[in-house]
Design a protein around this motif. Structure first.
Motif, PDB file in Angstrom:
ATOM      1  N   TYR A 147      92.303  10.384-116.091  1.00  0.00           N
ATOM      2  CA  TYR A 147      92.052   9.557-114.908  1.00  0.00           C
ATOM      3  C   TYR A 147      90.792   8.725-115.096  1.00  0.00           C
ATOM      4  O   TYR A 147      90.727   7.559-114.688  1.00  0.00           O
ATOM      5  CB  TYR A 147      91.928  10.456-113.679  1.00  0.00           C
ATOM      6  N   GLY A 148      89.793   9.299-115.754  1.00  0.00           N
ATOM      7  CA  GLY A 148      88.548   8.580-115.985  1.00  0.00           C
ATOM      8  C   GLY A 148      88.732   7.349-116.841  1.00  0.00           C
ATOM      9  O   GLY A 148      87.989   6.369-116.697  1.00  0.00           O
ATOM     10  N   LEU A 151      89.583   4.558-114.584  1.00  0.00           N
ATOM     11  CA  LEU A 151      88.430   4.091-113.827  1.00  0.00           C
ATOM     12  C   LEU A 151      87.549   3.150-114.653  1.00  0.00           C
ATOM     13  O   LEU A 151      86.844   2.306-114.087  1.00  0.00           O
ATOM     14  CB  LEU A 151      87.603   5.282-113.345  1.00  0.00           C
ATOM     15  N   SER A 155      83.758   7.892-116.954  1.00  0.00           N
ATOM     16  CA  SER A 155      83.819   9.229-116.363  1.00  0.00           C
ATOM     17  C   SER A 155      84.716  10.197-117.128  1.00  0.00           C
ATOM     18  O   SER A 155      84.667  11.400-116.879  1.00  0.00           O
ATOM     19  CB  SER A 155      84.263   9.160-114.898  1.00  0.00           C
ATOM     20  N   GLU A 156      85.524   9.700-118.077  1.00  0.00           N
ATOM     21  CA  GLU A 156      86.247  10.654-118.913  1.00  0.00           C
ATOM     22  C   GLU A 156      85.281  11.414-119.812  1.00  0.00           C
ATOM     23  O   GLU A 156      85.625  12.462-120.359  1.00  0.00           O
ATOM     24  CB  GLU A 156      87.342   9.970-119.752  1.00  0.00           C
ATOM     25  N   ASP A 160      83.580  13.884-114.040  1.00  0.00           N
ATOM     26  CA  ASP A 160      83.110  13.860-112.652  1.00  0.00           C
ATOM     27  C   ASP A 160      83.817  12.737-111.894  1.00  0.00           C
ATOM     28  O   ASP A 160      83.421  11.582-111.959  1.00  0.00           O
ATOM     29  CB  ASP A 160      81.589  13.652-112.622  1.00  0.00           C
ATOM     30  N   TYR A 161      84.870  13.104-111.182  1.00  0.00           N
ATOM     31  CA  TYR A 161      85.642  12.138-110.409  1.00  0.00           C
ATOM     32  C   TYR A 161      85.292  12.180-108.919  1.00  0.00           C
ATOM     33  O   TYR A 161      85.929  11.497-108.111  1.00  0.00           O
ATOM     34  CB  TYR A 161      87.136  12.403-110.557  1.00  0.00           C
ATOM     35  N   MET A 165      88.588  14.342-105.443  1.00  0.00           N
ATOM     36  CA  MET A 165      89.678  14.448-106.397  1.00  0.00           C
ATOM     37  C   MET A 165      90.195  15.886-106.465  1.00  0.00           C
ATOM     38  O   MET A 165      89.424  16.829-106.629  1.00  0.00           O
ATOM     39  CB  MET A 165      89.218  13.990-107.779  1.00  0.00           C
ATOM     40  N   LEU A 170      95.514  14.246-108.798  1.00  0.00           N
ATOM     41  CA  LEU A 170      95.645  13.982-110.224  1.00  0.00           C
ATOM     42  C   LEU A 170      97.112  13.949-110.643  1.00  0.00           C
ATOM     43  O   LEU A 170      97.527  13.097-111.449  1.00  0.00           O
ATOM     44  CB  LEU A 170      94.888  15.034-111.028  1.00  0.00           C
ATOM     45  N   GLU A 199      92.434  18.844-114.682  1.00  0.00           N
ATOM     46  CA  GLU A 199      93.267  17.716-115.101  1.00  0.00           C
ATOM     47  C   GLU A 199      94.288  18.167-116.144  1.00  0.00           C
ATOM     48  O   GLU A 199      95.428  17.700-116.139  1.00  0.00           O
ATOM     49  CB  GLU A 199      92.420  16.566-115.629  1.00  0.00           C
ATOM     50  N   ARG A 230      83.538  18.867-118.444  1.00  0.00           N
ATOM     51  CA  ARG A 230      83.334  19.240-117.041  1.00  0.00           C
ATOM     52  C   ARG A 230      82.783  20.654-116.908  1.00  0.00           C
ATOM     53  O   ARG A 230      82.423  21.084-115.805  1.00  0.00           O
ATOM     54  CB  ARG A 230      84.648  19.095-116.261  1.00  0.00           C
TER      55      ARG A 230
END
Length: 347
Positions: A147-148, A151, A155-156, A160-161, A165, A170, A199, A230
């Motif tokens: 997902y990062g 963006l 953030s991948e 930190d989303y 989130m 997701l 994720e 993470r």
């Protein structure tokens, strides 16, 4: 050296990764960085769509990059869809249906490049221009970034989303793209640069809920050599893959090469499945400038010097991620399969 020997998922389709590893003597070659090679051919990738932009404007460059890596000895080539998402295309003015077409195109381009290269190579063997056995018919893996990556804010590399989130959000984000890519006809799905257990869980659950028939690997990113970025342990993510009937290999990608041996060893303790490793060069990413900070990474020789340790720790597929090149992959192929003499087969 740990081999895949004991792992053999049921069904011919699910055996593709295990068979590739077996036929390669325990370790196969993955391709390298896509963006750096697109830039080498003149593409602009400093946009939120990153390499996916070329799917809309310069598909011939995508084909050329695949060709570069096939000639370098890659036995698995990844599609240019890492940062390709439906909302991402929509934000650039494309319709959702066009976005689906671009996703499918990423697989079509890779498959055609692979098939054309393989046919040409076989013809050269038939004519006696090159000896047989120097190349295998590569597998095409449809790339799905975190997902990062969508963006496009770096953030991948943190996972930190934000507190809003959730697992379900997701899954909602990833589901349609994953299904479109699976339907496009790849040999594999590569779930890449996953920064957190949640994720990873979302992606595995989609595969299971939708009964996706294309085998997948799931690879995580780490900065400390023990945990995904993470903070979840690498073992917890590898155990998640070990329990899944849909994910046939676990991996580490876009991680400094100096950290990979320990991560492979930790994963090997909890999974019998093939382990994939394709690190970056060890450089730092500047999210604001959307570029890697140069002069901080390993050379091709340094990179290749890690390979024996990765194999002993349990790696079964080895390649490169950001800032690695066909030269890196050629060096990997030479280290893993020194009798192939790949330079003699390049056009």
């Amino acid at each position: 050296m740990a081999l895949v020997g004991s792992y053999a998922p049921t069904g011919d389709t699910l055996n593709k990764v295990a068979e590739l590893v077996r036929s390669s003597g325990g370790c196969a070659v993955i391709d390298g960085g896509f963006a750096v090679q697109l830039e080498h051919h003149g593409a602009n990738v400093k946009t939120p769509l990153w390499t996916a932009l070329c799917l809309t404007t310069n598909p011939e460059l995508v084909t050329q990059v695949h060709r570069d890596y096939l000639e370098a000895g890659a036995q698995v080539v990844l599609t240019s869809s890492y940062q390709a998402t439906l909302p991402g295309f929509e934000s650039h003015g494309y319709t959702r249906e066009q976005g689906r077409e671009f996703l499918g195109r990423s697989v079509e381009l890779a498959v055609k490049a692979r098939d054309d290269f393989w046919s040409e190579y076989q013809e050269r063997v038939r004519k006696g221009e090159v000896p047989p056995g120097q190349y295998s018919r590569a597998l095409v893996a449809a790339s799905i970034g975190s997902y990062g990556a969508y963006l496009a804010d770096g953030s991948e590399y943190s996972g930190d989303y934000g507190p809003e989130m959730t697992l379900e959000k997701l899954k909602e984000f990833h589901r349609e793209r994953l299904l479109v890519l699976a339907d496009a006809g790849p040999d594999l799905i590569a779930l890449e640069t996953i920064p957190s257990y949640v994720e990873a869980q979302a992606l595995v659950e989609i595969l299971e809920e939708e009964d996706v028939q294309v085998p997948a690997w799931l690879s995580c990113i780490s900065k400390d050599g023990k945990n995904v970025v993470r903070g979840d342990s690498i073992e917890s993510c590898a155990e998640l893959v070990e329990r899944s009937n849909k994910v046939v290999a676990f991996g580490i990608n876009c991680t400094p090469p100096s950290l990979c041996e320990g991560l492979i060893s930790a994963a090997r303790k909890v999974t019998s499945k093939p382990i994939v490793v394709y690190p970056n060069r060890g450089e730092e990413w500047d999210a604001e400038k959307k570029e890697w900070i140069s002069s901080t990474g390993a050379t091709d020789d340094d990179f290749v010097n890690y390979i024996d340790a990765w194999r002993r720790a349990g790696a079964n597929l080895i390649g490169g991620c950001c800032q690695t090149t066909p030269g890196t992959v050629r060096a990997i192929a030479g280290a893993l399969h020194p009798r192939l003499h790949l330079n003699s087969c390049s056009h």
